[in-house]
Design an enzyme around this catalytic site. Structure first.
Site, mmCIF file in Angstrom:
data_model
loop_
_atom_site.group_PDB
_atom_site.id
_atom_site.type_symbol
_atom_site.label_atom_id
_atom_site.label_comp_id
_atom_site.label_asym_id
_atom_site.label_seq_id
_atom_site.Cartn_x
_atom_site.Cartn_y
_atom_site.Cartn_z
ATOM 1 N N ASP A 117 85.159 24.934 91.855
ATOM 2 C CA ASP A 117 84.487 23.856 91.696
ATOM 3 C C ASP A 117 85.267 22.826 90.990
ATOM 4 O O ASP A 117 86.061 23.003 89.832
ATOM 5 C CB ASP A 117 83.164 24.270 90.900
ATOM 6 C CG ASP A 117 81.998 23.224 90.939
ATOM 7 O OD1 ASP A 117 81.009 23.679 91.582
ATOM 8 O OD2 ASP A 117 82.128 21.915 90.485
ATOM 9 N N ARG B 264 81.276 23.284 84.281
ATOM 10 C CA ARG B 264 80.537 24.419 85.143
ATOM 11 C C ARG B 264 81.644 25.419 85.106
ATOM 12 O O ARG B 264 81.063 26.733 84.896
ATOM 13 C CB ARG B 264 80.223 24.007 86.544
ATOM 14 C CG ARG B 264 79.610 24.869 87.447
ATOM 15 C CD ARG B 264 78.304 25.416 87.120
ATOM 16 N NE ARG B 264 77.769 26.119 88.308
ATOM 17 C CZ ARG B 264 76.675 26.950 88.121
ATOM 18 N NH1 ARG B 264 76.286 27.120 86.882
ATOM 19 N NH2 ARG B 264 76.184 27.730 89.219
ATOM 20 N N THR C 185 74.085 21.664 104.762
ATOM 21 C CA THR C 185 73.109 21.024 105.689
ATOM 22 C C THR C 185 73.946 19.688 106.304
ATOM 23 O O THR C 185 74.158 18.779 105.459
ATOM 24 C CB THR C 185 71.974 20.847 105.355
ATOM 25 O OG1 THR C 185 71.301 21.951 104.768
ATOM 26 C CG2 THR C 185 70.905 20.166 106.369
ATOM 27 N N CYS D 91 66.505 20.110 100.195
ATOM 28 C CA CYS D 91 66.389 20.426 101.454
ATOM 29 C C CYS D 91 65.260 20.015 102.277
ATOM 30 O O CYS D 91 65.718 19.160 103.059
ATOM 31 C CB CYS D 91 66.358 21.918 101.484
ATOM 32 S SG CYS D 91 67.914 22.962 101.080
ATOM 33 N N ARG E 199 66.974 17.559 91.445
ATOM 34 C CA ARG E 199 67.444 16.740 92.705
ATOM 35 C C ARG E 199 66.179 16.306 93.654
ATOM 36 O O ARG E 199 65.533 17.113 93.935
ATOM 37 C CB ARG E 199 68.365 17.679 93.568
ATOM 38 C CG ARG E 199 69.776 17.812 92.894
ATOM 39 C CD ARG E 199 70.703 18.450 93.580
ATOM 40 N NE ARG E 199 70.376 20.027 93.721
ATOM 41 C CZ ARG E 199 70.990 20.892 94.492
ATOM 42 N NH1 ARG E 199 71.894 20.596 95.163
ATOM 43 N NH2 ARG E 199 70.642 22.125 94.425
#
Length: 422
Positions: free
Chosen positions: A34, A39, A119, A259, A325
Site C-alpha cells: 500500500d 497504514r 469495480t 459500491c 466514503r
C-alpha cells in the site's frame, strides 16, 4: 509437490486486507502493498483502522506489509484491489487504478498474472489496465504477463458474509489463467468459484450486482416519499406488503458507500460510449441522490421553522463501520444548515477533531436537550442507549427523526416528542 505461488495484494483497504489475510492463512507467501506508509505501519503493529480484522487475526498469520513497490517483484500473482470512486460530478474516476497499474507494471516480473478486483466498466481490464502494464513493463500482454479479473464482494462490517463464505466470480485472459486463478481463489473461498467465460462478463456481473440493489432501494425510497405525502408510515406499509410471499423487502434510506452509490455510474459511463441511454439505472440514481434533501426537508417541516438546535447521530455510510466514503449524512447536515438550523454532529467512529476537519461542530447526547435528535446511522452504540436515551436528549415537544425506523415511536410520542421517519 508444486510450491504455492507468491501472492501480492496491491491496496490494503476493506477489500485487500481480508484477501491478503485469507491467502496468508492458507500458507501462501503473501505481500500486502500500500502506498500509505501510515497504514502499513499500523498493520505491522497489529492494528486495522477499518476494523475488518482484529489484532488477533493480524497476528495469527505471517505476511509482509510494505510501502515499497519493489516488493511486488517477488510475486507470481498480483491482485489489485484499489478504489474506483466517482468525482463531484458523479463521473467515474479510475485515476487511482491507472496509477496502481503503472506501479505494478514497473515492478512485476515476467510471467506474472495480474488480477483486478476493483469495480470497473466492462472492458477496463483489457483495454485500459493491460496497455498501462505493457507500457510500464516493456512486456507484451498475453505473452510475457497475463490478466485476470475477480470482482470483490466484501461487505464492510458484515461478520457473517465474509471473504470465505461468498461465492467468488473468477475470469482469466486464457483458459490456463482461468484454471490457475480458480485454483488459487478456490483454496481460500469455501463457498465455491464461478468461472466466468471471459473478463468482460465478470466485470459486467460485478457492476450490475450493486446497480440492482440501488434500483431496489430507489423504488422503496420513492414509495417512502409517497407515503410521507399521504401521511402514513412507510414501515407500516412494508410490514403489510411483506406478508406476500414474493414481495422483496428493502428498506428506505440514504444510499452511500463505495459500491451501491457508485457502481451504477460505471454502467452509465460505458453505455454512453456505446450510444445507449440507461433510463432505468439513471432514474434509480436520481431518486437515491434526492433522498438526503428530502430527509432534510422533512426534518425542517416537522420543526416548524428555522433556528433550531439539532444533533445528527451518524456520519458513516452504514452502521457499525468507520467508513465515510460517499456517505450522504454530510448532505443532510449541509441541507439542514442551509435551512437555518444550528447542527451538531456525533459518530462513535469519528473523533471530534475529525468531525471538525469535515467542517462540522462536534456534539453529544449529554450536551442536550436539543430541539431535534436525528438518528441517521443506527450504530450499535446508539441502539444500546435506546429510545429513552434519545428522548432524554430532546426537548419536550422536540423532534426525534428515525431514518431507519429502529426506535419505538409510540414511546417517543407518549413522552411528548414528535416522531418522524422516512
Amino acid at each position: 509437490m508444486q510450491s504455492l505461488p507468491t501472492v501480492c495484494i496491491v491496496g490494503l483497504g476493506y477489500v485487500g486486507l481480508p484477501l491478503a489475510h485469507g491467502f496468508a492463512k492458507k500458507g501462501y507467501t503473501t505481500i500486502g502493498y500500500d502506498i500509505d506508509e501510515g497504514r502499513v505501519s499500523e498493520l505491522n503493529a497489529g492494528h486495522d483502522r477499518t476494523k475488518e480484522l482484529s489484532s488477533k487475526e493480524l497476528q495469527e498469520i505471517s505476511m509482509t506489509f510494505s510501502a515499497n513497490p519493489k516488493d511486488i517483484q517477488s510475486a507470481d500473482i498480483v491482485i489489485v484491489a484499489l478504489p474506483t470512486p466517482v468525482d463531484e460530478t458523479n463521473t467515474p474516476d479510475i485515476s487511482i487504478l491507472r496509477a496502481g497499474s503503472k506501479t505494478v507494471g514497473e515492478n512485476m516480473k515476467k510471467g506474472t498474472i495480474v488480477v483486478f478486483e476493483s469495480t470497473v466498466w466492462p472492458g477496463t481490464t483489457e483495454e485500459i489496465c493491460g496497455p498501462i502494464l505493457e507500457k510500464a513493463s516493456g512486456m507484451v500482454c498475453g505473452t510475457d504477463f497475463f490478466l485476470g479479473y475477480s470482482p470483490e464482494r466484501i461487505n464492510p462490517g458484515d461478520k457473517k458474509h465474509r471473504l470465505e463464505t461468498i461465492v467468488k466470480v473468477v475470469s482469466g485472459q486464457t483458459p490456463e489463467v482461468l484454471e490457475t486463478l480458480s485454483a488459487l481463489y478456490g483454496s481460500v473461498i469455501e463457498a465455491g468459484i464461478h468461472k466466468a467465460p471471459n473478463i468482460k462478463v465478470a466485470e459486467m456481473a460485478k457492476a450490475i450486482e450493486n446497480a440492482q440493489r440501488d434500483l431496489n432501494i430507489a423504488y422503496i425510497n420513492e414509495i417512502a416519499m409517497f407515503c410521507g405525502k399521504l401521511g402514513i408510515a412507510s414501515k407500516d406499509v412494508l410490514d403489510a406488503a411483506c406478508t406476500k410471499w414474493n414481495f422483496l423487502r428493502f428498506t428506505p434510506g440514504l444510499v452511500g458507500g463505495h459500491c451501491i452509490g457508485v457502481d451504477p455510474y460505471y454502467l452509465v459511463e460505458k453505455a454512453k460510449t456505446l450510444g445507449m441511454n440507461t433510463h432505468v439505472i439513471t432514474a434509480g440514481r436520481a431518486v437515491n441522490e434526492a433522498v438526503a434533501r428530502f430527509v432534510a426537508d422533512q426534518i425542517h417541516a416537522a420543526l416548524g421553522g428555522k433556528g433550531k438546535s439539532i444533533l445528527v447521530l451518524g456520519t458513516t455510510f452504514k452502521e457499525d463501520v468507520p467508513d465515510t466514503r460517499n456517505s450522504k449524512s454530510g448532505d443532510v447536515i449541509q441541507a439542514l444548515k442551509a435551512h437555518g438550523h444550528t447542527v451538531s454532529v456525533h459518530d462513535p467512529y469519528m473523533s471530534g477533531e475529525v468531525i471538525q476537519r469535515n467542517g462540522w461542530t462536534p456534539g453529544a447526547l449529554e450536551q442536550g436537550p436539543y430541539d431535534a435528535v436525528i438518528l441517521l446511522v443506527p450504530h450499535k452504540e446508539y441502539l444500546s442507549i435506546g429510545t429513552e436515551g434519545l428522548i432524554g436528549a430532546t426537548k419536550n415537544g422536540g423532534l426525534i427523526y428515525d431514518l431507519k425506523s429502529i426506535l419505538d415511536g409510540t414511546v417517543i410520542v407518549m413522552a411528548g416528542r414528535k416522531y418522524v421517519t422516512l
